[in-house]
Design a protein around this motif. Structure first.
Motif, short mmCIF file in Angstrom:
data_model
loop_
_atom_site.label_atom_id
_atom_site.label_comp_id
_atom_site.label_asym_id
_atom_site.label_seq_id
_atom_site.Cartn_x
_atom_site.Cartn_y
_atom_site.Cartn_z
N PRO A 55 0.81 -1.22 0.00
CA PRO A 55 0.00 0.00 0.00
C PRO A 55 0.84 1.27 0.00
O PRO A 55 0.42 2.29 -0.54
N CYS A 56 2.04 1.21 0.59
CA CYS A 56 2.93 2.38 0.58
C CYS A 56 3.33 2.72 -0.85
O CYS A 56 3.39 3.89 -1.25
N ARG A 57 3.62 1.71 -1.65
CA ARG A 57 4.00 1.91 -3.05
C ARG A 57 2.89 2.61 -3.83
O ARG A 57 3.16 3.38 -4.74
N GLU A 58 1.65 2.30 -3.49
CA GLU A 58 0.53 2.92 -4.17
C GLU A 58 0.29 4.35 -3.68
O GLU A 58 -0.16 5.21 -4.43
N GLU A 59 0.60 4.60 -2.40
CA GLU A 59 0.31 5.90 -1.81
C GLU A 59 1.38 6.94 -2.10
O GLU A 59 1.08 8.14 -2.22
N ILE A 60 2.63 6.53 -2.21
CA ILE A 60 3.73 7.49 -2.38
C ILE A 60 3.53 8.41 -3.59
O ILE A 60 3.73 9.63 -3.47
N LEU A 73 13.19 2.74 -4.29
CA LEU A 73 11.75 2.86 -4.53
C LEU A 73 11.36 4.30 -4.84
O LEU A 73 10.57 4.56 -5.76
N LEU A 74 11.89 5.25 -4.08
CA LEU A 74 11.56 6.66 -4.34
C LEU A 74 11.99 7.07 -5.75
O LEU A 74 11.28 7.81 -6.43
N THR A 75 13.14 6.56 -6.19
CA THR A 75 13.61 6.85 -7.55
C THR A 75 12.67 6.24 -8.58
O THR A 75 12.30 6.88 -9.57
N GLU A 76 12.28 5.00 -8.34
CA GLU A 76 11.38 4.31 -9.27
C GLU A 76 10.05 5.04 -9.41
O GLU A 76 9.48 5.15 -10.50
N PRO A 79 1.31 -1.27 14.69
CA PRO A 79 2.39 -1.82 13.85
C PRO A 79 1.93 -2.15 12.44
O PRO A 79 2.02 -3.29 11.98
N VAL A 80 1.41 -1.16 11.75
CA VAL A 80 0.98 -1.34 10.36
C VAL A 80 1.54 -0.19 9.53
O VAL A 80 1.95 0.83 10.07
N LEU A 81 1.53 -0.37 8.23
CA LEU A 81 1.98 0.67 7.30
C LEU A 81 1.07 0.65 6.08
O LEU A 81 0.54 -0.40 5.72
N PRO A 82 0.90 1.82 5.45
CA PRO A 82 1.42 3.14 5.82
C PRO A 82 0.60 3.78 6.93
O PRO A 82 -0.53 3.37 7.19
N ALA A 115 -7.47 5.41 5.42
CA ALA A 115 -6.27 4.77 5.96
C ALA A 115 -5.10 4.91 5.00
O ALA A 115 -3.95 5.04 5.41
N THR A 116 -5.40 4.90 3.71
CA THR A 116 -4.38 5.09 2.66
C THR A 116 -4.92 6.08 1.64
O THR A 116 -6.05 5.93 1.16
N PHE A 117 -4.13 7.10 1.34
CA PHE A 117 -4.58 8.12 0.40
C PHE A 117 -4.56 7.58 -1.04
O PHE A 117 -3.61 6.94 -1.47
N GLY A 118 -5.65 7.86 -1.76
CA GLY A 118 -5.74 7.44 -3.15
C GLY A 118 -5.81 8.61 -4.10
O GLY A 118 -5.77 8.42 -5.31
N ASP A 119 -5.90 9.85 -3.53
CA ASP A 119 -6.04 11.04 -4.37
C ASP A 119 -5.61 12.25 -3.56
O ASP A 119 -5.86 12.31 -2.35
#
Length: 213
Positions: free
Chosen positions: A114-119, A149-152, A176-179, A197-201
């Motif tokens: 989910p972090c990869r999708e939110e970043i 990952l940030l570069t990608e 103990p969860v992310l993001p 819980a996770t930003f999509g927009d």
């Protein structure tokens, strides 16, 4: 008693043999340029030896992390929690570095789906009008994987790493969860953002910041 082979067939046999030899000689073979061969794999591994240089370039592309003024002391729940800006060897007190400005703090890791999708959403938000400061904190991770990952993803907002994740979660009363995202107010108070819980927009980030400000 066997019959003698007709003359036409006797001439045909050597001709067919020559054709077979030519086919074998001209048949394409794998070379070292084929990535499926051992040589190709070795070549690819050789290119991977530049990973360290790539990470240094990635760190240089990120926006600088906030830094505390020499006379500033840690403030709020993050006081005493130390971290390093990704790509840097200098430790800072997060409470002091982030003190005095509204900040969206995002806890993440490179192995978190989910972090990869939110970043990318967080990065897009930084380019919208009235966006507040965003700071990532990479936890339970390696700085090499985090920078890759940030570069990608093309995310340039600053991120800290190399912090005590247990101490950080305790200070933020975080599960103990992310993001995880938090709004840090100028007075040092911190509020966890739970909806969503996770930003999509980016509009969701604007709404969450507005409701907690």
């Amino acid at each position: 008693m066997s019959q003698p082979m007709p003359a036409g067939i006797r001439w045909l046999v050597p001709i067919l043999a020559v054709i077979v030899v030519l086919i074998i000689a001209l048949w394409p073979r794998n070379t070292g340029n084929d990535p499926s061969t051992g040589a190709g794999t070795a070549s690819a591994l050789g290119r991977g030896s530049d990973q360290g240089d790539s990470n240094r370039l990635a760190a240089g592309a990120l926006q600088p992390c906030p830094a505390a003024e020499s006379a500033t002391t840690g403030a709020g729940a993050l006081s005493g929690i130390t971290a390093r800006c990704l790509g840097s060897a200098t430790e800072v007190d997060l409470g002091a570095a982030l003190n005095g400005e509204s900040t969206l703090i995002n806890l993440w890791a490179s192995w978190c789906g989910p972090c990869r999708e939110e970043i990318p959403v967080l990065e897009a938000y930084t380019h919208t009008p009235d966006a507040i400061r965003i700071v990532g904190i990479d936890v339970d991770d390696s700085s090499t994987a985090a920078l890759a990952l940030l570069t990608e993803l093309g995310a340039l907002y600053p991120s800290f790493g190399d912090t005590d994740a247990d101490a950080l979660r305790a200070a933020l009363a975080a599960p103990p969860v992310l993001p995880l995202s938090f709004l840090l107010r100028p007075d040092g108070s911190i509020h966890r953002i739970t909806t969503p819980a996770t930003f999509g927009d980016p509009t969701q980030i604007h709404r969450a910041v507005r409701e907690l400000s």
